[in-house]
Design an enzyme around this catalytic site. Sequence first.
Site, short mmCIF file in Angstrom:
data_model
loop_
_atom_site.label_atom_id
_atom_site.label_comp_id
_atom_site.label_asym_id
_atom_site.label_seq_id
_atom_site.Cartn_x
_atom_site.Cartn_y
_atom_site.Cartn_z
N TYR A 49 0.83 -1.20 0.00
CA TYR A 49 0.00 0.00 0.00
C TYR A 49 0.87 1.25 0.00
O TYR A 49 2.03 1.21 0.38
CB TYR A 49 -0.99 0.01 1.17
CG TYR A 49 -0.39 0.23 2.54
CD1 TYR A 49 -0.34 1.50 3.09
CD2 TYR A 49 0.10 -0.83 3.29
CE1 TYR A 49 0.19 1.71 4.35
CE2 TYR A 49 0.63 -0.63 4.55
CZ TYR A 49 0.68 0.65 5.07
OH TYR A 49 1.20 0.85 6.32
N CYS A 50 0.26 2.33 -0.48
CA CYS A 50 0.95 3.62 -0.53
C CYS A 50 -0.10 4.70 -0.30
O CYS A 50 -1.17 4.42 0.23
CB CYS A 50 1.67 3.80 -1.86
SG CYS A 50 0.60 3.77 -3.31
N THR A 51 0.18 5.92 -0.68
CA THR A 51 -0.75 7.02 -0.42
C THR A 51 -1.93 7.01 -1.38
O THR A 51 -3.08 7.09 -0.95
CB THR A 51 -0.01 8.37 -0.48
OG1 THR A 51 1.01 8.37 0.51
CG2 THR A 51 -0.96 9.53 -0.21
N GLY A 53 -2.02 4.84 -4.45
CA GLY A 53 -2.16 3.62 -5.23
C GLY A 53 -1.17 3.45 -6.36
O GLY A 53 -0.97 2.34 -6.85
N ILE A 78 -3.99 4.64 0.71
CA ILE A 78 -4.52 5.08 2.01
C ILE A 78 -5.67 6.06 1.83
O ILE A 78 -6.63 6.06 2.59
CB ILE A 78 -3.40 5.70 2.86
CG1 ILE A 78 -2.42 4.62 3.31
CG2 ILE A 78 -3.94 6.46 4.05
CD1 ILE A 78 -2.97 3.67 4.34
#
Length: 104
Positions: A49-51, A53, A78
């Site tokens: 996961y990241c901020t 996508g 997120i």
Amino acid sequence: LIDVRNSFESAVGRFEGAVQLQCEAYSETERALEEVLRGVPLDTPLMLYCTGGVRCWKAGAVLRKKGFDEVVQLRGGIHAYAAYRHKVERADADTRSNAVRLGE
């Protein structure tokens, strides 16, 4: 569960148990993934996961090229997760307030 965000983004909050990559720029991501996953069997399920996508989508492509076949990403990152949680919590709150009104 791997957090592919930089340390500034991860400091805001992260999922419990997530492994944070030690990198500040996307260009360092592949090296950081190699370090974190050294010795991990290729059939190990991985979630990234990241901020927003994009980074985890790109990192997932790198991992698939390296032979990991069970890689998934949190779609929308997120931001999408937070929006979903907010929507669910609002729906729960609306349901509770309606229940109170109906019971009066």
